[in-house]
Design a protein around this motif. Structure first.
Motif, PDB file in Angstrom:
ATOM      1  N   ARG A 121       6.101   8.555   2.636  1.00 33.11           N
ATOM      2  CA  ARG A 121       4.571   7.135   3.381  1.00 33.11           C
ATOM      3  C   ARG A 121       5.355   7.175   4.270  1.00 33.11           C
ATOM      4  O   ARG A 121       6.569   6.556   4.829  1.00 33.11           O
ATOM      5  N   GLN A 122       4.187   6.071   4.970  1.00 32.51           N
ATOM      6  CA  GLN A 122       4.766   5.127   6.303  1.00 32.51           C
ATOM      7  C   GLN A 122       3.912   4.204   6.205  1.00 32.51           C
ATOM      8  O   GLN A 122       3.036   4.437   5.934  1.00 32.51           O
ATOM      9  N   THR A 123       4.332   3.449   6.698  1.00 30.95           N
ATOM     10  CA  THR A 123       3.555   2.011   7.426  1.00 30.95           C
ATOM     11  C   THR A 123       3.934   0.741   8.222  1.00 30.95           C
ATOM     12  O   THR A 123       5.507   1.121   8.733  1.00 30.95           O
ATOM     13  N   ALA A 124       3.031   0.358   9.136  1.00 36.02           N
ATOM     14  CA  ALA A 124       3.698  -0.457  10.684  1.00 36.02           C
ATOM     15  C   ALA A 124       3.742  -1.153  10.660  1.00 36.02           C
ATOM     16  O   ALA A 124       3.602  -2.376   8.808  1.00 36.02           O
ATOM     17  N   VAL A 125       5.493  -2.205  11.132  1.00 40.05           N
ATOM     18  CA  VAL A 125       5.697  -3.462  11.076  1.00 40.05           C
ATOM     19  C   VAL A 125       4.829  -4.253  11.956  1.00 40.05           C
ATOM     20  O   VAL A 125       4.388  -3.904  13.335  1.00 40.05           O
ATOM     21  N   LYS A 126       4.020  -5.078  11.620  1.00 40.66           N
ATOM     22  CA  LYS A 126       3.138  -6.359  12.033  1.00 40.66           C
ATOM     23  C   LYS A 126       3.536  -6.591  13.305  1.00 40.66           C
ATOM     24  O   LYS A 126       5.154  -7.153  13.488  1.00 40.66           O
ATOM     25  N   LYS A 127       3.353  -6.580  14.250  1.00 33.60           N
ATOM     26  CA  LYS A 127       3.333  -7.454  15.727  1.00 33.60           C
ATOM     27  C   LYS A 127       4.272  -6.535  16.740  1.00 33.60           C
ATOM     28  O   LYS A 127       5.071  -6.789  17.391  1.00 33.60           O
ATOM     29  N   PHE A 128       5.553  -5.494  15.909  1.00 34.68           N
ATOM     30  CA  PHE A 128       6.388  -4.619  16.550  1.00 34.68           C
ATOM     31  C   PHE A 128       6.030  -3.010  16.924  1.00 34.68           C
ATOM     32  O   PHE A 128       5.354  -2.248  15.967  1.00 34.68           O
ATOM     33  N   PRO A 129       6.092  -2.761  17.529  1.00 36.30           N
ATOM     34  CA  PRO A 129       5.780  -1.068  17.980  1.00 36.30           C
ATOM     35  C   PRO A 129       6.774  -0.053  16.924  1.00 36.30           C
ATOM     36  O   PRO A 129       7.311   1.254  17.851  1.00 36.30           O
ATOM     37  N   TYR A 130       6.785  -0.554  15.221  1.00 35.05           N
ATOM     38  CA  TYR A 130       7.533   0.073  14.444  1.00 35.05           C
ATOM     39  C   TYR A 130       6.988   0.776  13.822  1.00 35.05           C
ATOM     40  O   TYR A 130       6.173  -0.522  12.895  1.00 35.05           O
ATOM     41  N   VAL A 131       7.203   1.979  12.257  1.00 31.90           N
ATOM     42  CA  VAL A 131       6.254   2.276  11.374  1.00 31.90           C
ATOM     43  C   VAL A 131       7.803   2.630  10.356  1.00 31.90           C
ATOM     44  O   VAL A 131       8.889   2.559  10.711  1.00 31.90           O
ATOM     45  N   ILE A 132       8.052   1.748   9.271  1.00 30.18           N
ATOM     46  CA  ILE A 132       8.964   2.348   8.165  1.00 30.18           C
ATOM     47  C   ILE A 132       8.272   3.497   7.506  1.00 30.18           C
ATOM     48  O   ILE A 132       7.546   4.071   6.687  1.00 30.18           O
ATOM     49  N   LEU A 133       9.709   4.650   7.201  1.00 28.62           N
ATOM     50  CA  LEU A 133       9.127   5.517   6.721  1.00 28.62           C
ATOM     51  C   LEU A 133      10.048   5.351   5.306  1.00 28.62           C
ATOM     52  O   LEU A 133      11.420   5.186   5.087  1.00 28.62           O
ATOM     53  N   TYR A 134       8.922   5.958   3.614  1.00 26.37           N
ATOM     54  CA  TYR A 134      10.005   5.749   2.798  1.00 26.37           C
ATOM     55  C   TYR A 134       9.801   6.382   1.668  1.00 26.37           C
ATOM     56  O   TYR A 134       8.121   7.262   2.161  1.00 26.37           O
ATOM     57  N   GLU A 135      10.720   7.059   0.795  1.00 25.34           N
ATOM     58  CA  GLU A 135       9.871   7.819  -0.710  1.00 25.34           C
ATOM     59  C   GLU A 135      10.156   6.831  -1.543  1.00 25.34           C
ATOM     60  O   GLU A 135      11.021   6.538  -2.095  1.00 25.34           O
ATOM     61  N   PRO A 136       8.924   7.025  -1.992  1.00 24.37           N
ATOM     62  CA  PRO A 136       9.165   6.381  -3.995  1.00 24.37           C
ATOM     63  C   PRO A 136       9.628   7.603  -5.041  1.00 24.37           C
ATOM     64  O   PRO A 136       9.243   8.353  -4.614  1.00 24.37           O
ATOM     65  N   GLU A 137      10.572   6.512  -5.849  1.00 26.39           N
ATOM     66  CA  GLU A 137      11.242   7.573  -6.526  1.00 26.39           C
ATOM     67  C   GLU A 137      10.750   6.616  -7.642  1.00 26.39           C
ATOM     68  O   GLU A 137       9.765   6.004  -7.510  1.00 26.39           O
ATOM     69  N   GLN A 138      11.626   7.384  -9.179  1.00 23.34           N
ATOM     70  CA  GLN A 138      11.465   6.952 -10.467  1.00 23.34           C
ATOM     71  C   GLN A 138      11.076   4.798 -10.222  1.00 23.34           C
ATOM     72  O   GLN A 138       9.787   4.628 -10.171  1.00 23.34           O
ATOM     73  N   ARG A 139      12.118   4.205  -9.961  1.00 21.64           N
ATOM     74  CA  ARG A 139      12.320   3.168  -9.363  1.00 21.64           C
ATOM     75  C   ARG A 139      12.635   2.256  -8.789  1.00 21.64           C
ATOM     76  O   ARG A 139      13.369   1.298  -8.500  1.00 21.64           O
ATOM     77  N   ILE A 140      12.430   3.600  -7.538  1.00 23.86           N
ATOM     78  CA  ILE A 140      13.580   2.582  -6.393  1.00 23.86           C
ATOM     79  C   ILE A 140      12.559   3.523  -5.820  1.00 23.86           C
ATOM     80  O   ILE A 140      11.704   4.232  -5.653  1.00 23.86           O
ATOM     81  N   VAL A 141      12.617   2.457  -4.097  1.00 21.40           N
ATOM     82  CA  VAL A 141      11.935   2.897  -2.628  1.00 21.40           C
ATOM     83  C   VAL A 141      13.518   3.044  -1.564  1.00 21.40           C
ATOM     84  O   VAL A 141      13.973   2.258  -1.767  1.00 21.40           O
ATOM     85  N   ILE A 142      13.350   4.701  -0.929  1.00 25.66           N
ATOM     86  CA  ILE A 142      13.874   4.770  -0.873  1.00 25.66           C
ATOM     87  C   ILE A 142      14.002   4.658   0.986  1.00 25.66           C
ATOM     88  O   ILE A 142      12.650   5.594   1.456  1.00 25.66           O
ATOM     89  N   VAL A 143      14.579   3.802   1.262  1.00 25.73           N
ATOM     90  CA  VAL A 143      13.466   3.300   3.393  1.00 25.73           C
ATOM     91  C   VAL A 143      14.786   4.567   4.120  1.00 25.73           C
ATOM     92  O   VAL A 143      15.810   3.983   4.242  1.00 25.73           O
ATOM     93  N   TYR A 144      14.260   5.705   4.414  1.00 24.94           N
ATOM     94  CA  TYR A 144      14.644   6.793   5.668  1.00 24.94           C
ATOM     95  C   TYR A 144      15.016   6.196   7.075  1.00 24.94           C
ATOM     96  O   TYR A 144      16.258   6.292   8.086  1.00 24.94           O
ATOM     97  N   ALA A 145      13.774   5.284   7.622  1.00 22.90           N
ATOM     98  CA  ALA A 145      14.157   5.606   9.033  1.00 22.90           C
ATOM     99  C   ALA A 145      13.447   3.454   8.979  1.00 22.90           C
ATOM    100  O   ALA A 145      12.203   3.530   8.175  1.00 22.90           O
ATOM    101  N   VAL A 146      13.253   3.596  10.465  1.00 19.96           N
ATOM    102  CA  VAL A 146      12.805   2.654  10.564  1.00 19.96           C
ATOM    103  C   VAL A 146      12.628   2.964  12.653  1.00 19.96           C
ATOM    104  O   VAL A 146      13.000   2.948  13.450  1.00 19.96           O
ATOM    105  N   PHE A 147      11.478   3.867  12.282  1.00 18.54           N
ATOM    106  CA  PHE A 147      11.040   4.598  13.407  1.00 18.54           C
ATOM    107  C   PHE A 147      10.425   4.017  14.836  1.00 18.54           C
ATOM    108  O   PHE A 147       8.824   3.183  15.034  1.00 18.54           O
TER     109      PHE A 147
END
Length: 100
Positions: free
Chosen positions: A59-85
């Protein structure tokens, strides 16, 4: 259920690279960027499944006011952030970290 956030080294490097770039552009802009990333991570933690899937279970979501998105994967009880693109890059680069 409380989710923990794990930020991969690649994503930490993305954040560091962006901060280095922003520090050269304006005073405190690097700090504003980091704050925006932290706020986005908190938003992900609070509304984990609200953001759209962009590739497989990533999944991804935008970083407000900056031209970046955060790419992540939800797991069992953890969210793994792979990139700030940086969205000014070619979109094909967005998933170059995927080794699956």
């Amino acid at each position: 259920m409380a989710f923990e956030i794990e930020v991969k080294d690649e994503a930490k490097r993305d954040i560091s690279d962006a901060m280095q770039w922003y520090v050269s552009k304006a005073e405190n802009l690097d700090k504003k960027f980091l704050l925006a990333v932290e706020e986005t991570l908190l938003r992900i933690k609070q509304t984990l499944f609200a953001f759209k899937k962009v590739y497989k279970k990533f999944r991804q979501t935008a970083v407000k006011k900056f031209p970046y998105v955060i790419l992540y994967e939800p797991e069992q009880r953890i969210v793994i952030v792979y990139a700030v693109f940086n969205t000014w890059q070619h979109p094909k680069k967005k998933f170059q970290w995927v080794k699956r």
